[in-house]
Design a protein around this motif. Sequence first.
Motif, PDB file in Angstrom:
ATOM      1  N   ASP A 193       9.874  25.573   5.883  1.00  0.00           N
ATOM      2  CA  ASP A 193      11.301  25.608   5.548  1.00  0.00           C
ATOM      3  C   ASP A 193      11.507  25.680   4.037  1.00  0.00           C
ATOM      4  OD1 ASP A 193      11.908  25.497   8.207  1.00  0.00           O
ATOM      5  OD2 ASP A 193      12.412  23.359   8.231  1.00  0.00           O
ATOM      6  N   SER A 194      10.698  24.950   3.285  1.00  0.00           N
ATOM      7  CA  SER A 194      10.846  24.961   1.827  1.00  0.00           C
ATOM      8  C   SER A 194      10.481  26.325   1.249  1.00  0.00           C
ATOM      9  CB  SER A 194       9.973  23.870   1.195  1.00  0.00           C
ATOM     10  OG  SER A 194       8.602  24.091   1.482  1.00  0.00           O
ATOM     11  N   GLN A 195       9.485  26.983   1.824  1.00  0.00           N
ATOM     12  CA  GLN A 195       9.118  28.320   1.350  1.00  0.00           C
ATOM     13  C   GLN A 195      10.221  29.331   1.650  1.00  0.00           C
ATOM     14  OE1 GLN A 195       5.303  28.711   3.360  1.00  0.00           O
ATOM     15  NE2 GLN A 195       4.189  28.451   1.430  1.00  0.00           N
ATOM     16  N   ILE A 196      10.844  29.217   2.824  1.00  0.00           N
ATOM     17  CA  ILE A 196      11.967  30.103   3.157  1.00  0.00           C
ATOM     18  C   ILE A 196      13.109  29.896   2.170  1.00  0.00           C
ATOM     19  CG2 ILE A 196      13.774  30.531   4.876  1.00  0.00           C
ATOM     20  CD1 ILE A 196      11.685  30.032   7.042  1.00  0.00           C
ATOM     21  N   ALA A 197      13.388  28.624   1.837  1.00  0.00           N
ATOM     22  CA  ALA A 197      14.448  28.330   0.869  1.00  0.00           C
ATOM     23  C   ALA A 197      14.107  28.921  -0.498  1.00  0.00           C
ATOM     24  CB  ALA A 197      14.652  26.820   0.762  1.00  0.00           C
ATOM     25  N   LEU A 198      12.835  28.838  -0.894  1.00  0.00           N
ATOM     26  CA  LEU A 198      12.417  29.392  -2.183  1.00  0.00           C
ATOM     27  C   LEU A 198      12.563  30.913  -2.213  1.00  0.00           C
ATOM     28  CD1 LEU A 198       9.220  27.301  -3.036  1.00  0.00           C
ATOM     29  CD2 LEU A 198      11.374  27.352  -4.311  1.00  0.00           C
ATOM     30  N   ILE A 199      12.251  31.566  -1.107  1.00  0.00           N
ATOM     31  CA  ILE A 199      12.399  33.026  -1.044  1.00  0.00           C
ATOM     32  C   ILE A 199      13.861  33.414  -1.213  1.00  0.00           C
ATOM     33  CG2 ILE A 199      12.194  35.046   0.459  1.00  0.00           C
ATOM     34  CD1 ILE A 199       9.704  33.685   1.689  1.00  0.00           C
ATOM     35  N   ASN A 200      14.753  32.723  -0.487  1.00  0.00           N
ATOM     36  CA  ASN A 200      16.185  33.011  -0.617  1.00  0.00           C
ATOM     37  C   ASN A 200      16.676  32.752  -2.033  1.00  0.00           C
ATOM     38  OD1 ASN A 200      17.200  33.926   1.970  1.00  0.00           O
ATOM     39  ND2 ASN A 200      16.689  31.906   2.768  1.00  0.00           N
ATOM     40  N   ALA A 201      16.231  31.626  -2.618  1.00  0.00           N
ATOM     41  CA  ALA A 201      16.678  31.269  -3.964  1.00  0.00           C
ATOM     42  C   ALA A 201      16.181  32.272  -4.999  1.00  0.00           C
ATOM     43  CB  ALA A 201      16.194  29.862  -4.316  1.00  0.00           C
ATOM     44  N   SER A 202      14.940  32.742  -4.843  1.00  0.00           N
ATOM     45  CA  SER A 202      14.393  33.693  -5.816  1.00  0.00           C
ATOM     46  C   SER A 202      15.153  35.015  -5.774  1.00  0.00           C
ATOM     47  CB  SER A 202      12.906  33.933  -5.545  1.00  0.00           C
ATOM     48  OG  SER A 202      12.713  34.614  -4.317  1.00  0.00           O
ATOM     49  N   GLU A 203      15.514  35.456  -4.568  1.00  0.00           N
ATOM     50  CA  GLU A 203      16.246  36.721  -4.457  1.00  0.00           C
ATOM     51  C   GLU A 203      17.642  36.606  -5.059  1.00  0.00           C
ATOM     52  OE1 GLU A 203      17.178  40.245  -1.193  1.00  0.00           O
ATOM     53  OE2 GLU A 203      15.987  38.494  -0.628  1.00  0.00           O
ATOM     54  N   MET A 204      18.357  35.519  -4.737  1.00  0.00           N
ATOM     55  CA  MET A 204      19.703  35.338  -5.279  1.00  0.00           C
ATOM     56  C   MET A 204      19.663  35.104  -6.784  1.00  0.00           C
ATOM     57  SD  MET A 204      21.707  35.912  -2.851  1.00  0.00           S
ATOM     58  CE  MET A 204      23.201  35.467  -3.724  1.00  0.00           C
ATOM     59  N   GLY A 205      18.625  34.401  -7.262  1.00  0.00           N
ATOM     60  CA  GLY A 205      18.496  34.190  -8.702  1.00  0.00           C
ATOM     61  C   GLY A 205      18.284  35.495  -9.444  1.00  0.00           C
ATOM     62  N   GLY A 206      17.438  36.364  -8.899  1.00  0.00           N
ATOM     63  CA  GLY A 206      17.222  37.669  -9.512  1.00  0.00           C
ATOM     64  C   GLY A 206      18.484  38.505  -9.523  1.00  0.00           C
ATOM     65  N   THR A 207      19.246  38.442  -8.438  1.00  0.00           N
ATOM     66  CA  THR A 207      20.492  39.205  -8.346  1.00  0.00           C
ATOM     67  C   THR A 207      21.490  38.759  -9.405  1.00  0.00           C
ATOM     68  OG1 THR A 207      20.189  39.533  -5.968  1.00  0.00           O
ATOM     69  CG2 THR A 207      22.417  39.802  -6.830  1.00  0.00           C
ATOM     70  N   THR A 208      21.673  37.448  -9.538  1.00  0.00           N
ATOM     71  CA  THR A 208      22.638  36.920 -10.509  1.00  0.00           C
ATOM     72  C   THR A 208      22.223  37.265 -11.933  1.00  0.00           C
ATOM     73  OG1 THR A 208      23.128  35.089  -9.001  1.00  0.00           O
ATOM     74  CG2 THR A 208      23.817  34.838 -11.295  1.00  0.00           C
ATOM     75  N   ALA A 209      20.932  37.146 -12.232  1.00  0.00           N
ATOM     76  CA  ALA A 209      20.452  37.398 -13.596  1.00  0.00           C
ATOM     77  C   ALA A 209      20.704  38.838 -14.024  1.00  0.00           C
ATOM     78  CB  ALA A 209      18.963  37.067 -13.687  1.00  0.00           C
ATOM     79  N   THR A 210      20.428  39.792 -13.146  1.00  0.00           N
ATOM     80  CA  THR A 210      20.568  41.189 -13.561  1.00  0.00           C
ATOM     81  C   THR A 210      22.020  41.632 -13.667  1.00  0.00           C
ATOM     82  OG1 THR A 210      20.070  41.768 -11.261  1.00  0.00           O
ATOM     83  CG2 THR A 210      18.351  42.133 -12.871  1.00  0.00           C
ATOM     84  N   THR A 211      22.935  41.006 -12.923  1.00  0.00           N
ATOM     85  CA  THR A 211      24.342  41.368 -13.115  1.00  0.00           C
ATOM     86  C   THR A 211      24.801  40.995 -14.525  1.00  0.00           C
ATOM     87  OG1 THR A 211      25.036  39.265 -12.100  1.00  0.00           O
ATOM     88  CG2 THR A 211      24.976  41.206 -10.681  1.00  0.00           C
ATOM     89  N   LEU A 212      24.294  39.883 -15.046  1.00  0.00           N
ATOM     90  CA  LEU A 212      24.635  39.498 -16.421  1.00  0.00           C
ATOM     91  C   LEU A 212      24.055  40.499 -17.424  1.00  0.00           C
ATOM     92  CD1 LEU A 212      24.067  35.634 -16.229  1.00  0.00           C
ATOM     93  CD2 LEU A 212      26.260  36.814 -16.484  1.00  0.00           C
ATOM     94  N   ILE A 213      22.826  40.939 -17.176  1.00  0.00           N
ATOM     95  CA  ILE A 213      22.190  41.910 -18.081  1.00  0.00           C
ATOM     96  C   ILE A 213      22.941  43.239 -18.044  1.00  0.00           C
ATOM     97  CG2 ILE A 213      20.089  43.239 -18.502  1.00  0.00           C
ATOM     98  CD1 ILE A 213      18.522  40.831 -17.358  1.00  0.00           C
ATOM     99  N   ILE A 214      23.313  43.677 -16.846  1.00  0.00           N
ATOM    100  CA  ILE A 214      24.049  44.940 -16.710  1.00  0.00           C
ATOM    101  C   ILE A 214      25.380  44.862 -17.444  1.00  0.00           C
ATOM    102  CG2 ILE A 214      25.270  46.419 -15.059  1.00  0.00           C
ATOM    103  CD1 ILE A 214      22.308  46.892 -15.082  1.00  0.00           C
ATOM    104  N   ALA A 215      26.068  43.725 -17.340  1.00  0.00           N
ATOM    105  CA  ALA A 215      27.352  43.571 -18.028  1.00  0.00           C
ATOM    106  C   ALA A 215      27.187  43.713 -19.538  1.00  0.00           C
ATOM    107  CB  ALA A 215      27.964  42.212 -17.683  1.00  0.00           C
ATOM    108  N   ALA A 216      26.100  43.162 -20.077  1.00  0.00           N
ATOM    109  CA  ALA A 216      25.877  43.211 -21.522  1.00  0.00           C
ATOM    110  C   ALA A 216      25.501  44.610 -22.000  1.00  0.00           C
ATOM    111  CB  ALA A 216      24.794  42.205 -21.908  1.00  0.00           C
ATOM    112  N   TRP A 217      24.802  45.381 -21.159  1.00  0.00           N
ATOM    113  CA  TRP A 217      24.273  46.680 -21.574  1.00  0.00           C
ATOM    114  C   TRP A 217      25.004  47.860 -20.947  1.00  0.00           C
ATOM    115  CZ3 TRP A 217      20.217  47.643 -24.995  1.00  0.00           C
ATOM    116  CH2 TRP A 217      19.592  46.503 -25.503  1.00  0.00           C
ATOM    117  N   LEU A 218      26.115  47.611 -20.269  1.00  0.00           N
ATOM    118  CA  LEU A 218      26.769  48.670 -19.496  1.00  0.00           C
ATOM    119  C   LEU A 218      27.123  49.885 -20.341  1.00  0.00           C
ATOM    120  CD1 LEU A 218      27.842  49.434 -16.694  1.00  0.00           C
ATOM    121  CD2 LEU A 218      30.048  48.454 -17.367  1.00  0.00           C
TER     122      LEU A 218
END
Length: 395
Positions: free
Chosen positions: A52-77
């Motif tokens: 269960d903890s590994q499944i939670a980590l997989i979900n968290a890593s994907e959502m974390g990557g998604t949030t991070a790149t939206t910020l980068i795209i906003a800065a470099w758009l």
Amino acid sequence: MNGEATIGMSTPPSVGLLPVASIVLTGLASAAIIVAMPGLLAGMSTKLGLTDSQIALINASEMGGTTATTLIIAAWLSRLDRRKAAFVGLVLIVLANLVSAFASTFLLLIGARFVAGLAAGALQGMLSASIAATPIPDRIFAIYLTANLTMTTIMLGLLSRFSAAGHPEWLFLSVVALAVLAILLLRWLPSEPVTLQPQGTAGTRSSRGYGPAVLLGTFILLVGVGLTWPLVGVLGLDRNMSGEAVASALSLATIGGIVASLIVSGIGDKAGRRLPISAGAAGLCVAVLIFIFDRGQTIFAAAAFIFMFCWVLILPYCAGLVATIDPSGRLSVLWVTMQFAGLATGPIIAAGLLLSSADLPFYGSVVCFGIAAALTLHAERGSRSAPKALETSSL
């Protein structure tokens, strides 16, 4: 001439079927699998031995990557070629989902999902900027939502069939197919912002606080959703509903979202944005109060329908609002970030509130919806000073 200053205005381009299809497929390739992901990972847990903890980590890593790149795209758009950036994102989506489909270890799967999250964030940013580059962003975003909710329903059905066949990971291959189709239509992805105000005045409304107001309003709105929606299934079980009955109620709620997006797709902003935003916020509050005070099973399903209907009703008008305030698309990218951040923050706050009372998250969501509506309507009042774009769309 004659001593009179002229103000340059640009005419917005028309929106044909191929640009809309490109927007929709780009969005589906990056986001359609999100709702099915918990069930998909649960189905893969036996094959890969995931905890269960590994499944939670997989979900968290994907959502974390998604949030991070939206910020980068906003800065470099402003420095990016949007179609080239979307192409890179779609190629990464293809590769990450192919690796996910054939992953044999936890480390390989979490790495692939992190890359998929990075690519999805970039694509969601490009998607929002492309929608802002159209003269009818409310309707285009609603069309995308309709397609996304419909594809989510299809993917949940496919997951059930693939799981029964013992291969839930095949669902990743459906995302690969969507990404390949999106690549084929990428040349039609809208890339240039439409100017809705006199040249030389871009950003003046945002600098007066309307941009930050709608961003903060969106964040608080999604915090309210995050406080409530993850707990809805548990509420159904507390009413002595069977798991099948709860699933049926949630499926009905998804139909409510599709109905709302179809309505907005049809009418756009012909009735303005103030009324649907106000009605949507009020409807969310009513649905939450029903969850709190009524213990009936039938009314539970109705409340879930109202909640999803009103949630989806508000979002396209918020998308249109940020596009009106800032046609360059940067504010639209940050708006996506606020959605992810709000949905991530809400459950964390709910976990703390549940330690004191089972009802506190729901009362908190009512407060959030009220504050979000006030901030968004403040921004809407400011946006009405902008000249209206001529709708030359073929839609």
